[in-house]
Design a protein around this motif. Structure first.
Motif, PDB file in Angstrom:
ATOM      1  N   ALA A 286       0.684  -1.054   0.116  1.00 40.87           N
ATOM      2  CA  ALA A 286      -0.153  -0.013  -0.006  1.00 40.87           C
ATOM      3  C   ALA A 286       1.064   1.292  -0.192  1.00 40.87           C
ATOM      4  O   ALA A 286       2.037   1.324   0.722  1.00 40.87           O
ATOM      5  CB  ALA A 286      -1.014   0.107   1.056  1.00 40.87           C
ATOM      6  N   ASP A 287       0.328   2.305  -0.572  1.00 44.66           N
ATOM      7  CA  ASP A 287       1.169   3.659  -0.702  1.00 44.66           C
ATOM      8  C   ASP A 287       0.059   4.789  -0.468  1.00 44.66           C
ATOM      9  O   ASP A 287      -0.718   4.865  -1.506  1.00 44.66           O
ATOM     10  CB  ASP A 287       1.898   3.668  -1.951  1.00 44.66           C
ATOM     11  CG  ASP A 287       2.930   4.875  -1.884  1.00 44.66           C
ATOM     12  OD1 ASP A 287       2.760   5.878  -1.134  1.00 44.66           O
ATOM     13  OD2 ASP A 287       3.975   4.813  -2.749  1.00 44.66           O
ATOM     14  N   PRO A 288       0.286   5.462   0.426  1.00 44.79           N
ATOM     15  CA  PRO A 288      -0.910   6.607   0.574  1.00 44.79           C
ATOM     16  C   PRO A 288      -0.501   7.578  -0.341  1.00 44.79           C
ATOM     17  O   PRO A 288      -1.514   8.520  -0.622  1.00 44.79           O
ATOM     18  CB  PRO A 288      -0.491   7.123   2.099  1.00 44.79           C
ATOM     19  CG  PRO A 288       0.695   6.742   2.462  1.00 44.79           C
ATOM     20  CD  PRO A 288       0.984   5.385   1.880  1.00 44.79           C
ATOM     21  N   ALA A 289       0.740   7.750  -1.212  1.00 43.53           N
ATOM     22  CA  ALA A 289       0.947   8.927  -1.929  1.00 43.53           C
ATOM     23  C   ALA A 289       0.179   8.586  -3.157  1.00 43.53           C
ATOM     24  O   ALA A 289       0.140   9.397  -4.110  1.00 43.53           O
ATOM     25  CB  ALA A 289       2.391   8.938  -2.292  1.00 43.53           C
ATOM     26  N   ARG A 290      -0.386   7.404  -3.583  1.00 48.34           N
ATOM     27  CA  ARG A 290      -1.144   7.306  -4.577  1.00 48.34           C
ATOM     28  C   ARG A 290      -2.476   7.720  -4.483  1.00 48.34           C
ATOM     29  O   ARG A 290      -3.364   7.542  -5.380  1.00 48.34           O
ATOM     30  CB  ARG A 290      -1.449   5.678  -4.681  1.00 48.34           C
ATOM     31  CG  ARG A 290      -0.156   4.987  -5.299  1.00 48.34           C
ATOM     32  CD  ARG A 290      -0.372   3.566  -5.237  1.00 48.34           C
ATOM     33  NE  ARG A 290       0.836   2.757  -5.656  1.00 48.34           N
ATOM     34  CZ  ARG A 290       1.298   1.451  -5.287  1.00 48.34           C
ATOM     35  NH1 ARG A 290       0.642   0.932  -4.280  1.00 48.34           N
ATOM     36  NH2 ARG A 290       2.380   0.815  -5.820  1.00 48.34           N
ATOM     37  N   ARG A 291      -2.979   8.523  -3.599  1.00 49.88           N
ATOM     38  CA  ARG A 291      -4.460   9.123  -3.236  1.00 49.88           C
ATOM     39  C   ARG A 291      -4.663   9.973  -4.584  1.00 49.88           C
ATOM     40  O   ARG A 291      -4.049  10.275  -5.102  1.00 49.88           O
ATOM     41  CB  ARG A 291      -4.441   9.765  -2.261  1.00 49.88           C
ATOM     42  CG  ARG A 291      -3.582  11.273  -2.135  1.00 49.88           C
ATOM     43  CD  ARG A 291      -3.903  11.888  -0.894  1.00 49.88           C
ATOM     44  NE  ARG A 291      -3.052  13.340  -0.999  1.00 49.88           N
ATOM     45  CZ  ARG A 291      -3.568  14.311  -1.402  1.00 49.88           C
ATOM     46  NH1 ARG A 291      -4.935  14.335  -2.251  1.00 49.88           N
ATOM     47  NH2 ARG A 291      -2.973  15.463  -1.592  1.00 49.88           N
ATOM     48  N   PRO A 292      -6.070   9.896  -4.807  1.00 47.89           N
ATOM     49  CA  PRO A 292      -6.697  10.598  -6.079  1.00 47.89           C
ATOM     50  C   PRO A 292      -6.527  11.894  -5.676  1.00 47.89           C
ATOM     51  O   PRO A 292      -6.397  12.493  -4.472  1.00 47.89           O
ATOM     52  CB  PRO A 292      -7.994  10.379  -6.062  1.00 47.89           C
ATOM     53  CG  PRO A 292      -8.522  10.021  -4.741  1.00 47.89           C
ATOM     54  CD  PRO A 292      -7.272   9.140  -4.131  1.00 47.89           C
ATOM     55  N   VAL A 293      -6.646  12.855  -6.919  1.00 48.30           N
ATOM     56  CA  VAL A 293      -6.390  14.308  -6.748  1.00 48.30           C
ATOM     57  C   VAL A 293      -7.794  15.054  -7.514  1.00 48.30           C
ATOM     58  O   VAL A 293      -7.984  14.575  -8.311  1.00 48.30           O
ATOM     59  CB  VAL A 293      -5.160  14.886  -7.829  1.00 48.30           C
ATOM     60  CG1 VAL A 293      -5.062  16.313  -7.495  1.00 48.30           C
ATOM     61  CG2 VAL A 293      -3.843  14.130  -7.299  1.00 48.30           C
ATOM     62  N   SER A 294      -8.086  15.883  -6.509  1.00 50.99           N
ATOM     63  CA  SER A 294      -9.462  16.557  -7.097  1.00 50.99           C
ATOM     64  C   SER A 294      -8.839  17.791  -8.085  1.00 50.99           C
ATOM     65  O   SER A 294      -7.670  18.110  -8.099  1.00 50.99           O
ATOM     66  CB  SER A 294     -10.183  17.288  -5.855  1.00 50.99           C
ATOM     67  OG  SER A 294      -9.237  18.195  -5.287  1.00 50.99           O
ATOM     68  N   ARG A 295     -10.095  18.148  -8.680  1.00 52.04           N
ATOM     69  CA  ARG A 295      -9.470  19.418  -9.663  1.00 52.04           C
ATOM     70  C   ARG A 295      -9.096  20.529  -8.814  1.00 52.04           C
ATOM     71  O   ARG A 295      -8.037  21.113  -9.433  1.00 52.04           O
ATOM     72  CB  ARG A 295     -10.881  19.711 -10.540  1.00 52.04           C
ATOM     73  CG  ARG A 295     -10.580  21.029 -11.302  1.00 52.04           C
ATOM     74  CD  ARG A 295     -11.699  21.065 -12.593  1.00 52.04           C
ATOM     75  NE  ARG A 295     -12.965  20.914 -11.918  1.00 52.04           N
ATOM     76  CZ  ARG A 295     -14.157  20.555 -12.607  1.00 52.04           C
ATOM     77  NH1 ARG A 295     -13.847  20.368 -14.122  1.00 52.04           N
ATOM     78  NH2 ARG A 295     -15.145  20.413 -11.997  1.00 52.04           N
ATOM     79  N   ARG A 296      -9.667  20.924  -7.704  1.00 48.13           N
ATOM     80  CA  ARG A 296      -9.162  21.935  -7.149  1.00 48.13           C
ATOM     81  C   ARG A 296      -7.672  21.626  -6.573  1.00 48.13           C
ATOM     82  O   ARG A 296      -6.895  22.579  -6.613  1.00 48.13           O
ATOM     83  CB  ARG A 296      -9.900  22.069  -5.766  1.00 48.13           C
ATOM     84  CG  ARG A 296      -9.676  23.696  -5.089  1.00 48.13           C
ATOM     85  CD  ARG A 296     -10.484  23.581  -3.676  1.00 48.13           C
ATOM     86  NE  ARG A 296     -12.014  23.704  -3.994  1.00 48.13           N
ATOM     87  CZ  ARG A 296     -12.542  24.493  -4.235  1.00 48.13           C
ATOM     88  NH1 ARG A 296     -11.952  25.867  -4.207  1.00 48.13           N
ATOM     89  NH2 ARG A 296     -13.831  24.539  -4.358  1.00 48.13           N
ATOM     90  N   GLU A 297      -7.320  20.388  -6.014  1.00 50.27           N
ATOM     91  CA  GLU A 297      -5.875  20.263  -5.853  1.00 50.27           C
ATOM     92  C   GLU A 297      -4.966  20.051  -7.040  1.00 50.27           C
ATOM     93  O   GLU A 297      -3.796  20.673  -6.558  1.00 50.27           O
ATOM     94  CB  GLU A 297      -5.911  18.752  -5.016  1.00 50.27           C
ATOM     95  CG  GLU A 297      -6.415  18.738  -3.522  1.00 50.27           C
ATOM     96  CD  GLU A 297      -6.326  17.064  -3.205  1.00 50.27           C
ATOM     97  OE1 GLU A 297      -5.853  17.125  -2.148  1.00 50.27           O
ATOM     98  OE2 GLU A 297      -6.937  16.333  -3.952  1.00 50.27           O
ATOM     99  N   PHE A 298      -5.368  19.673  -7.918  1.00 54.93           N
ATOM    100  CA  PHE A 298      -4.602  20.067  -9.249  1.00 54.93           C
ATOM    101  C   PHE A 298      -4.407  21.369  -9.431  1.00 54.93           C
ATOM    102  O   PHE A 298      -2.942  21.668  -9.823  1.00 54.93           O
ATOM    103  CB  PHE A 298      -5.280  19.308 -10.370  1.00 54.93           C
ATOM    104  CG  PHE A 298      -4.415  19.460 -11.566  1.00 54.93           C
ATOM    105  CD1 PHE A 298      -3.736  18.260 -11.799  1.00 54.93           C
ATOM    106  CD2 PHE A 298      -4.618  20.336 -12.460  1.00 54.93           C
ATOM    107  CE1 PHE A 298      -2.778  18.328 -13.122  1.00 54.93           C
ATOM    108  CE2 PHE A 298      -3.973  20.329 -13.921  1.00 54.93           C
ATOM    109  CZ  PHE A 298      -3.116  19.426 -13.887  1.00 54.93           C
TER     110      PHE A 298
END
Length: 549
Positions: A286-298
């Motif tokens: 598992a790797d927490p850095a794989r989390r999805p990115v929202s448009r706002r975060e992008f």
């Protein structure tokens, strides 16, 4: 192939000699082929004003698109769906995996180094002012992919390895499927790329490819864009709670259940990805850095201290509103970024009425005169500027069937409606986009007047021919505007891989991409001569001597 970049007007790259034989096709080297002079497209101005001469450069841009930097070990890439090649029910999903994808970061680095050494536009000789990206910089909408993209473009340490210390993806020798190219060689029997298409064995390649390296960074300002691979799983699937949990989890599916309903694969991929975990899975790290990115975060991630320009075009309003469309002005042109990604799922694009109204307001600001919806001409008192639109999707791909309504409750615009809006503003001369991974140039005439604009689609860095495009807006001095488009290869050796340097791995990426059976040398991805090195002519929409160079 080293030193100052050579444009494809001087020489091009194509298939060379067969290096290895496969049952279905040979694996071929990359070779030099004759260059391709600019094809003058004078449909709108006639041959009497197509004489020679550099003219006065108003803008020199580079167009970079569809990098698709991938975390190749992600639990939710669902590469096994590639087994659906040839099945029309899988057409909107695949390809999910490419043989060369672990090397893409090196191809991007080689591309940026090439742009940094660009001596000037091949038509005007003027220096490169700005790089325009048009989305799909990343592949699976993940945070770690976004960090790698920004490290490449800003300069810094690039790391696309994830999970545990050992590689845990589908190109592993122990992976229970032979449809993926395995550089180290499979443990039991050769994979299909080796047997059917003559692909080589490169022991240790994945270790080299995933090793962290230092990026030079792009030395000219660049603008960002939001594409479907930024906001969706594999550019198709909505980020459901189940998918978000699986992204950072420790299970990676290997195949579909035996009784899977293939008629539902598209809807399952978008709405119910948990169903893809019902059959055999593999334990991964598992790797927490794989989390999805929202448009706002992008958008927010682009506001770094080193960003040139600030936010790479994104604005404080984008941060507050959670939007990804904006306008950016140069001395001679207004560049308008559109957000055509539908976060409800599906690879095709959409654009709602709220964004269309915003677009009209930004276009009015760049026109002294424009045409209203009723056909009347209105004077604004504003100064004229040339307008360049850019977006991930082009007009033909604004067909997302899931985009029923926008945030204001109105239905999404169709391509014809959006085209009608743009035609009312004659200073729009160019629309840059990507998405199709194929070079293309198309003229859009105004059915109600003499105006027109050119739509230019540029191929992907991730797929053959792995190129970018230099775009020059030139005042010809005779009442016409020339839009020069020139394809550019990254400056890497013809063959590579053995040394493990960035240029070696970039060269091998290109060689592998050329040999992919569905998108390589023999595919239509490069386009025709009329889609590559072209000199696109337009009547000037206003006296261009008003504009500074």
């Amino acid at each position: 192939m080293s030193g100052a970049p050579r444009f494809t007007t001087d020489r091009r790259l194509g298939p060379g000699e067969a290096l290895r034989a496969g049952a279905d096709s040979d694996y071929r080297a990359v070779a030099l082929v004759p260059g391709e002079a600019h094809l003058v497209r004078d449909e709108l101005v006639g041959p009497d004003v197509t004489g020679s001469g550099a003219g006065r450069a108003l803008a020199v841009l580079a167009h970079v698109t569809d990098l698709q930097l991938a975390d190749v070990q992600s639990p939710t890439r669902f590469e096994f769906l590639n087994r659906g090649f040839g099945d029309p029910r899988y057409r909107k999903i695949i390809p999910v995996q490419r043989p060369q994808e672990a090397l893409t970061a090196h191809a991007v680095e080689a591309t940026l180094r090439t742009l940094n050494r660009l001596p000037g536009g091949p038509i005007s000789g003027a220096p490169l002012q700005l790089v325009v990206t048009t989305g799909d910089a990343i592949d699976n909408g993940q945070w770690n992919e976004l960090q790698a993209f920004l490290a490449l473009f800003h300069g810094g340490q690039v790391r696309l390895d994830s999970g545990g210390p050992a590689y845990e993806g589908v190109q592993s020798p122990s992976w229970p499927d032979d449809i993926f190219w395995v550089p180290d060689g499979r443990r039991d029997a050769p994979d299909r790329f080796v047997t059917q298409h003559g692909f080589p064995v490169h022991p240790g390649l994945l270790e080299q490819a995933l090793r962290e390296f230092s990026a030079e960074g792009l030395r000219v300002p660049w603008l960002a864009c939001f594409g479907n691979h930024e906001g969706l799983n594999q550019g198709v699937g909505a980020i459901t709670p189940a998918l978000a949990a699986a992204l950072t989890g420790d299970r990676k599916p290997v195949r579909l259940v035996d009784d899977f309903d293939h008629d539902r694969v598209y809807d399952v991929f978008i709405d119910h990805p948990e169903e893809l975990f019902r059959a055999e899975v593999r334990q991964v790290t598992a790797d927490p850095a794989r989390r999805p990115v929202s448009r706002r975060e992008f958008v927010e991630a682009h506001f770094r201290p080193e960003a040139r320009p600030v936010g790479h075009g994104f604005t404080e309003h984008n941060l507050r509103a959670g939007t990804a469309y904006y306008a950016y002005d140069t001395s001679a042109a207004r560049l308008v970024a559109l957000d055509t990604t539908c976060l409800d799922g599906g690879a095709d694009g959409c654009l709602d009425h709220a964004q269309a109204r915003w677009l009209e307001e930004r276009l009015v600001e760049a026109h002294s005169h424009y045409r209203t919806r009723s056909g009347d001409t209105v004077a604004t008192g504003n100064d004229d500027r040339l307008v360049v639109l850019f977006s991930h999707h082009g007009l033909d791909n604004l067909t997302n069937e899931r985009a029923h309504v926008g945030p204001d409750g109105e239905p999404a615009l169709g391509a014809a409606e959006l085209l009608a809006v743009v035609h009312r503003f004659p200073n729009v001369v160019l629309w840059l986009n990507g998405h199709t991974h194929t070079n293309g140039v198309r003229l859009h005439r105004d059915p109600q007047g003499p105006g027109a604009f050119w739509e230019v689609t540029t191929c992907a860095v991730v797929d053959w021919p792995c190129q970018t495009r230099v775009v020059e807006l030139v005042d010809r001095g005779d009442g016409t505007l020339a839009i020069g488009c020139t394809m550019l290869d990254h400056d890497s050796p013809l063959a590579g891989g053995a040394g493990g340097t960035v240029t070696d791995l970039a060269a091998l990426h290109r060689e592998l991409a050329g040999n992919v059976p569905w998108s390589g040398f023999d595919s239509p991805m490069s386009g025709t001569a009329a889609d590559r090195n072209v000199d696109l002519r337009l009547p000037a929409p206003f006296p261009l001597d008003r504009l500074p160079a």
